[in-house]
Design an enzyme around this catalytic site. Structure first.
Site, PDB file in Angstrom:
ATOM      1  N   GLY A  63     -13.089   0.828  -3.574  1.00  0.00           N
ATOM      2  CA  GLY A  63     -11.774   0.540  -4.166  1.00  0.00           C
ATOM      3  C   GLY A  63     -10.875   1.760  -4.108  1.00  0.00           C
ATOM      4  O   GLY A  63     -11.160   2.706  -3.366  1.00  0.00           O
ATOM      5  N   ASN A  64      -9.788   1.739  -4.844  1.00  0.00           N
ATOM      6  CA  ASN A  64      -8.913   2.909  -4.912  1.00  0.00           C
ATOM      7  C   ASN A  64      -8.243   2.963  -6.282  1.00  0.00           C
ATOM      8  O   ASN A  64      -8.410   2.064  -7.096  1.00  0.00           O
ATOM      9  CB  ASN A  64      -7.891   2.903  -3.762  1.00  0.00           C
ATOM     10  N   TYR A  65      -7.489   4.040  -6.527  1.00  0.00           N
ATOM     11  CA  TYR A  65      -6.960   4.309  -7.861  1.00  0.00           C
ATOM     12  C   TYR A  65      -5.655   3.579  -8.200  1.00  0.00           C
ATOM     13  O   TYR A  65      -5.077   3.834  -9.236  1.00  0.00           O
ATOM     14  CB  TYR A  65      -6.694   5.804  -8.021  1.00  0.00           C
ATOM     15  N   SER A  66      -5.174   2.711  -7.342  1.00  0.00           N
ATOM     16  CA  SER A  66      -3.893   2.058  -7.621  1.00  0.00           C
ATOM     17  C   SER A  66      -3.945   1.351  -8.985  1.00  0.00           C
ATOM     18  O   SER A  66      -4.900   0.635  -9.290  1.00  0.00           O
ATOM     19  CB  SER A  66      -3.602   1.042  -6.513  1.00  0.00           C
TER      20      SER A  66
END
Ligand code: C5P
Length: 401
Positions: A208-211
Site C-alpha cells: 500500500g502507500n501513505y495516501s
C-alpha cells in the site's frame, strides 16, 4: 445569507476597533446573532457598553466574572459560533494566534473554535510589511484562517500605506459571501478517485502507500456543496464523507478502483483522479498466509496495474473535463506536463514534495495547476479544504470557457 448565523466577533486592541460598532450592526442587519469577545486592551478603544448595546448580548473579556466568579467558557463560545471573526486583528494577536499563545479569552476561543475563522488585520504599514507579520499571516493561512486583506490609505499614525483595516462593509460582505452556497455545479455529476490502493499478497498482507485521501475527499465535499452529484470511489482510508450529495463507493485494489471508475465515467461531467494508485500488484495472491522461508531472500513478482487515468482519458467524451494530480520529486513541471498529455487531462495539479507541509498525509497542500493550454497557475500553501475550493473554482472557469 447570514440569517440565524452565529457570529463570534473578536476585538483586539487596535484603533480600528472603533469601527466594530458599525461592523457588528451590519452583521446584525444581515440577520446574524453576534456575540463579542474582547481583549482587555480593546476595551480602551471601544466600550463594552457600546458593543453590548449594538449586539444585544453581554460582552466577555475575562476568563471569569470578577464580581461573582461566573466562568466564561472559551469552549462554549467556540461551539456556539458558526464563524469566528477577529476584527481588528493586531500584529500582536496575529503573532500569538500563529504560535498558539492563549493568554486571553479571545485567544483561547481561537484555539478551541471548530468553526471557520476570519481575521481582518489592522496595523501600521511597517508592522504589516515586516517579515514576521508576513510569516505569521502565512502560518494562519496554512492553518485555514481566512484573511480579509487590509487596505491602503491614511493610517492612525499619520502615515499612509497598507495596513488599514478593511471597511466594515467589506468585512461583512466577505463573511456573507462565505455562507453563500454557490450552486455552480448543480446538475453536474462528478466522479472522483481518492486514497491509496491495497494490493494483496496473501489474506493478511498487502502493498500500500501513505495516501490519506484527504485531498480527494476535500474536493468531493466542495463539489457536493456546490450542488454536484458526487460519486467518490475511495480506497481504504479513515476520512469520512459528510455531504449528502456524496455517494461513496469503497474499493480496495487498483483493479476494483478501475472497474468502478470505468463503470461510472460515462455519466460524468467532471472526472477527478486523486487516488494514489499502486503501479504494480503481486502477480499472484497466496491462499494462505505466506510462511517465513528458512533461508535466503524472498522475491515477489509484480505485474503492472492499469493506469486508470489514462484509460479514462482515452474514453473521454466531448464536454467532459478530466484532471488528475502529480507528485514529483524532480523536474516537477516538465514531468507533470508530460503526464497531463499522456493521460489526456485538461489540467494537472502538481503537488510539490519540496514544499514543507505539502502533499501526502498533511492537512495542508501547496499546488500549481498546469494546463494543457500551456498556462501555469501557482497557489499558496493552504489547508486542503481551501485548496479544493481553488481547484474547483479553476475547474468551473474552464468549464464555462
Ligand atoms: O503516473 P502517476 O501515478 O504519477 O500519475 C498520477 C495521476 O494518475 C493521478 O491523478 C493518479 O490518480 C492517476 N493514476 C491512475 N491510475 C494509476 C496511476 C495513476 O489513475 N494506475
Amino acid at each position: 445569507m447570514l440569517n440565524g448565523k452565529h457570529i463570534l466577533l473578536g476585538i483586539t486592541g487596535g484603533i480600528a476597533a472603533y469601527k466594530c460598532a458599525a461592523l457588528a450592526r451590519l452583521l446584525v442587519k444581515k440577520g446574524a446573532e453576534v456575540k463579542v469577545v474582547m481583549t482587555p486592551i480593546a476595551r480602551q478603544f471601544v466600550t463594552p457598553l457600546t458593543m453590548a448595546t449594538v449586539t444585544k448580548n453581554p460582552i466577555v473579556v475575562d476568563f471569569f466574572d470578577p464580581e461573582n466568579g461566573a466562568w466564561n467558557s472559551h469552549v462554549s463560545l467556540g461551539m456556539w459560533a458558526d464563524l469566528y471573526l477577529i476584527a481588528p486583528a493586531t500584529a500582536n494577536s496575529i503573532g500569538k494566534m500563529a504560535h498558539g499563545v492563549a493568554d486571553n479569552l479571545l485567544l483561547t476561543s481561537y484555539l478551541s473554535a471548530k468553526c471557520p475563522v476570519f481575521i481582518a488585520p489592522a496595523m501600521d504599514l511597517d508592522m504589516y510589511a515586516h517579515p514576521t507579520t508576513t510569516r505569521n499571516l502565512e502560518t494562519l493561512k496554512a492553518d485555514g484562517v481566512h484573511i480579509v486583506e487590509p487596505e491602503s490609505g491614511f493610517l492612525a499614525s499619520g502615515l499612509e500605506g497598507k495596513g488599514r483595516m478593511a471597511e466594515p462593509e467589506t468585512i461583512a460582505e466577505a463573511v456573507d459571501a462565505f455562507f453563500e452556497e454557490k450552486q455552480d455545479l448543480a446538475g453536474k455529476t462528478v466522479v472522483i478517485t481518492a486514497g491509496p490502493t491495497y494490493e494483496k499478497l496473501d489474506p493478511v498482507r498487502f502493498i500500500g502507500n501513505y495516501s490519506s485521501g484527504k485531498m480527494g475527499f476535500a474536493i468531493a465535499e466542495e463539489c457536493a456543496k456546490r450542488g454536484a452529484k458526487v460519486k467518490l470511489i475511495a480506497g481504504p482510508v479513515s476520512v469520512k464523507a459528510v455531504h449528502e450529495n456524496i455517494e461513496r463507493i469503497d474499493v480496495e485494489s487498483a483493479l476494483e478502483m478501475r472497474d468502478a471508475a470505468v463503470r461510472l465515467a460515462n455519466d460524468a461531467d467532471i472526472i477527478v483522479l486523486s487516488a494514489a494508485v499502486a503501479d504494480y500488484r503481486p502477480a499472484t495472491m497466496a491462499d494462505h498466509k505466506i510462511k517465513r522461508e528458512k533461508t535466503g531472500a524472498m522475491t515477489i513478482e509484480l505485474v503492472p496495474n492499469p493506469d486508470i487515468a489514462a484509460e479514462l482519458g482515452k474514453m473521454k467524451k466531448d464536454g467532459q473535463l478530466i484532471f488528475g494530480f502529480a507528485l514529483e520529486t524532480n523536474d516537477e513541471q516538465f514531468n507533470a506536463t508530460g503526464k497531463c498529455e499522456r493521460k489526456n487531462f485538461d489540467f494537472i495539479v502538481l503537488n510539490s514534495l519540496n514544499d514543507k507541509n505539502a502533499g501526502f498525509r498533511y492537512d495542508t497542500n501547496k499546488v500549481t495547476i498546469i494546463d494543457r493550454d500551456g498556462s501555469i497557475t501557482p497557489y499558496d500553501l493552504k489547508s486542503k479544504v481551501l485548496v479544493a475550493k481553488d481547484i474547483i473554482d479553476y475547474t468551473i472557469k474552464k468549464l464555462n470557457k
